[in-house]
Design a protein around this motif. Structure first.
Motif, PDB file in Angstrom:
ATOM      1  N   ASP A  41     -59.253 -39.005   8.049  1.00 42.03           N
ATOM      2  CA  ASP A  41     -58.459 -39.744   7.062  1.00 42.03           C
ATOM      3  C   ASP A  41     -56.976 -39.425   7.218  1.00 42.03           C
ATOM      4  N   PHE A  42     -56.659 -38.157   7.460  1.00 43.45           N
ATOM      5  CA  PHE A  42     -55.262 -37.758   7.656  1.00 43.45           C
ATOM      6  C   PHE A  42     -54.665 -38.481   8.874  1.00 43.45           C
ATOM      7  N   ILE A  43     -55.407 -38.548   9.956  1.00 42.15           N
ATOM      8  CA  ILE A  43     -54.911 -39.225  11.165  1.00 42.15           C
ATOM      9  C   ILE A  43     -54.690 -40.714  10.877  1.00 42.15           C
ATOM     10  N   HIS A  44     -55.572 -41.336  10.125  1.00 38.52           N
ATOM     11  CA  HIS A  44     -55.409 -42.754   9.774  1.00 38.52           C
ATOM     12  C   HIS A  44     -54.173 -42.960   8.896  1.00 38.52           C
ATOM     13  N   ILE A  45     -53.957 -42.072   7.943  1.00 37.02           N
ATOM     14  CA  ILE A  45     -52.788 -42.186   7.049  1.00 37.02           C
ATOM     15  C   ILE A  45     -51.492 -42.011   7.835  1.00 37.02           C
ATOM     16  N   VAL A  46     -51.465 -41.034   8.733  1.00 36.28           N
ATOM     17  CA  VAL A  46     -50.266 -40.800   9.545  1.00 36.28           C
ATOM     18  C   VAL A  46     -50.006 -41.996  10.451  1.00 36.28           C
ATOM     19  N   ALA A  47     -51.049 -42.541  11.058  1.00 41.61           N
ATOM     20  CA  ALA A  47     -50.884 -43.699  11.944  1.00 41.61           C
ATOM     21  C   ALA A  47     -50.380 -44.912  11.157  1.00 41.61           C
ATOM     22  N   ALA A  48     -50.924 -45.130   9.952  1.00 39.76           N
ATOM     23  CA  ALA A  48     -50.474 -46.259   9.126  1.00 39.76           C
ATOM     24  C   ALA A  48     -49.024 -46.068   8.690  1.00 39.76           C
ATOM     25  N   ALA A  49     -48.663 -44.841   8.314  1.00 39.08           N
ATOM     26  CA  ALA A  49     -47.282 -44.574   7.904  1.00 39.08           C
ATOM     27  C   ALA A  49     -46.324 -44.792   9.071  1.00 39.08           C
ATOM     28  N   ALA A  50     -46.710 -44.397  10.258  1.00 39.23           N
ATOM     29  CA  ALA A  50     -45.866 -44.610  11.441  1.00 39.23           C
ATOM     30  C   ALA A  50     -45.720 -46.097  11.729  1.00 39.23           C
ATOM     31  N   ALA A  51     -46.795 -46.845  11.564  1.00 41.63           N
ATOM     32  CA  ALA A  51     -46.725 -48.291  11.792  1.00 41.63           C
ATOM     33  C   ALA A  51     -45.806 -48.972  10.776  1.00 41.63           C
ATOM     34  N   VAL A  52     -45.907 -48.586   9.506  1.00 39.48           N
ATOM     35  CA  VAL A  52     -45.035 -49.150   8.469  1.00 39.48           C
ATOM     36  C   VAL A  52     -43.584 -48.775   8.740  1.00 39.48           C
ATOM     37  N   GLY A  53     -43.334 -47.528   9.099  1.00 40.19           N
ATOM     38  CA  GLY A  53     -41.978 -47.087   9.420  1.00 40.19           C
ATOM     39  C   GLY A  53     -41.416 -47.850  10.610  1.00 40.19           C
ATOM     40  N   GLY A  54     -42.222 -48.060  11.621  1.00 34.84           N
ATOM     41  CA  GLY A  54     -41.786 -48.819  12.796  1.00 34.84           C
ATOM     42  C   GLY A  54     -41.483 -50.267  12.447  1.00 34.84           C
ATOM     43  N   ALA A  55     -42.344 -50.864  11.626  1.00 35.95           N
ATOM     44  CA  ALA A  55     -42.105 -52.256  11.210  1.00 35.95           C
ATOM     45  C   ALA A  55     -40.822 -52.361  10.400  1.00 35.95           C
ATOM     46  N   ALA A  56     -40.572 -51.394   9.519  1.00 36.92           N
ATOM     47  CA  ALA A  56     -39.340 -51.405   8.728  1.00 36.92           C
ATOM     48  C   ALA A  56     -38.122 -51.229   9.628  1.00 36.92           C
ATOM     49  N   ALA A  57     -38.226 -50.351  10.624  1.00 38.09           N
ATOM     50  CA  ALA A  57     -37.108 -50.123  11.541  1.00 38.09           C
ATOM     51  C   ALA A  57     -36.783 -51.383  12.339  1.00 38.09           C
ATOM     52  N   VAL A  58     -37.783 -52.183  12.636  1.00 36.95           N
ATOM     53  CA  VAL A  58     -37.562 -53.434  13.363  1.00 36.95           C
ATOM     54  C   VAL A  58     -37.057 -54.517  12.409  1.00 36.95           C
ATOM     55  N   ALA A  59     -37.597 -54.581  11.197  1.00 37.59           N
ATOM     56  CA  ALA A  59     -37.250 -55.657  10.260  1.00 37.59           C
ATOM     57  C   ALA A  59     -35.872 -55.470   9.638  1.00 37.59           C
ATOM     58  N   TRP A  60     -35.422 -54.238   9.408  1.00 36.23           N
ATOM     59  CA  TRP A  60     -34.157 -54.018   8.707  1.00 36.23           C
ATOM     60  C   TRP A  60     -32.965 -54.693   9.393  1.00 36.23           C
ATOM     61  N   PRO A  61     -32.762 -54.542  10.689  1.00 32.11           N
ATOM     62  CA  PRO A  61     -31.612 -55.236  11.303  1.00 32.11           C
ATOM     63  C   PRO A  61     -31.698 -56.762  11.163  1.00 32.11           C
ATOM     64  N   LEU A  62     -32.893 -57.298  11.199  1.00 30.92           N
ATOM     65  CA  LEU A  62     -33.055 -58.749  11.046  1.00 30.92           C
ATOM     66  C   LEU A  62     -32.698 -59.203   9.630  1.00 30.92           C
ATOM     67  N   ILE A  63     -33.095 -58.411   8.653  1.00 29.29           N
ATOM     68  CA  ILE A  63     -32.782 -58.752   7.260  1.00 29.29           C
ATOM     69  C   ILE A  63     -31.303 -58.499   6.978  1.00 29.29           C
ATOM     70  N   ASP A  64     -30.765 -57.391   7.476  1.00 27.65           N
ATOM     71  CA  ASP A  64     -29.377 -57.029   7.216  1.00 27.65           C
ATOM     72  C   ASP A  64     -28.389 -58.042   7.795  1.00 27.65           C
ATOM     73  N   GLN A  65     -28.727 -58.664   8.909  1.00 24.69           N
ATOM     74  CA  GLN A  65     -27.808 -59.633   9.501  1.00 24.69           C
ATOM     75  C   GLN A  65     -27.668 -60.895   8.654  1.00 24.69           C
ATOM     76  N   MET A  66     -28.540 -61.083   7.672  1.00 27.84           N
ATOM     77  CA  MET A  66     -28.434 -62.248   6.783  1.00 27.84           C
ATOM     78  C   MET A  66     -27.455 -62.022   5.628  1.00 27.84           C
ATOM     79  N   ASN A  67     -26.961 -60.807   5.440  1.00 27.10           N
ATOM     80  CA  ASN A  67     -25.960 -60.547   4.406  1.00 27.10           C
ATOM     81  C   ASN A  67     -24.655 -61.239   4.763  1.00 27.10           C
ATOM     82  N   PRO A  68     -23.861 -61.625   3.771  1.00 32.40           N
ATOM     83  CA  PRO A  68     -22.594 -62.284   4.075  1.00 32.40           C
ATOM     84  C   PRO A  68     -21.640 -61.363   4.829  1.00 32.40           C
ATOM     85  N   ALA A  69     -20.827 -61.979   5.669  1.00 27.87           N
ATOM     86  CA  ALA A  69     -19.842 -61.230   6.447  1.00 27.87           C
ATOM     87  C   ALA A  69     -18.744 -60.703   5.525  1.00 27.87           C
TER      88      ALA A  69
END
Length: 184
Positions: free
Chosen positions: A23-51
């Motif tokens: 269970d610990f390995i599954h939780i760590v893997a899921a947390a890493a996947a969520v963190g990776g997805a956030a790291a990829v999504a943040w620049p895409l979302i941030d570029q939509m802010n006004p200049a």
């Protein structure tokens, strides 16, 4: 195969059989996947802010002493025309008289101006039909006329005739003093 089953049964500390470790390995893997997805999504979302240049135009201060009674000044605000009209007592009276007319978008003149400053009318200069710029003093109600499709606005910027569905927009603004207004 029977030997390996016997070994795992006799060795309860074996990694494959510990449910809490799995269970610990599954939780760590899921947390890493969520963190990776956030790291990829943040620049895409941030570029939509006004200049920064757009944010700088978010508000503008204007010196009202430049506008004589009965005049209108058009300034650019957020890449749109903004009408600042110094209304005459006659225009104010006409606007108040229109409060009880049959309006498409009912709104009183008092709702469209700041209390104590009825002589100042501040509007976005874009027709609510298709965004054309209306002209002042050419409509039958003494206000604005949109030459593109014939919308007619009164001296309070309320739609009286034509295809426009709504009144001219009154932006957020505040009087900083008797001579200065801040829009936005």
């Amino acid at each position: 195969m029977a030997d390996s089953l016997a070994d795992s049964a006799s060795n309860p500390g074996h990694a494959g059989d510990d449910p809490s470790r799995r269970d610990f390995i599954h939780i760590v893997a899921a947390a890493a996947a969520v963190g990776g997805a956030a790291a990829v999504a943040w620049p895409l979302i941030d570029q939509m802010n006004p200049a920064a240049d757009t944010l700088a135009l978010a508000s503008v201060e204007f010196d009202l002493s430049k506008v004589e009674l009965g005049q209108e000044v058009t300034i650019a605000w957020r890449k749109q025309p903004l009408f600042i009209r110094h209304r005459t007592p006659k225009e104010i009276a006409e606007a108040v008289a229109g409060d009880h007319a049959d309006l498409k978008d009912p709104q009183t003149d008092a709702d469209r101006v700041k209390a104590g400053h009825a002589e100042w009318l501040i509007l976005l200069g874009s027709c609510t039909h298709l965004g054309c710029v209306p002209l002042f003093g050419q409509g039958e109600y003494g206000g604005w006329f949109c030459p593109c499709h014939g919308s007619v606005y009164d001296t309070s910027g309320r739609i009286r005739k034509g295809p426009a569905p709504l009144n001219l927009v009154v932006p957020e603004y505040a009087f900083l003093n008797d001579k200065t207004v801040k829009i936005g």
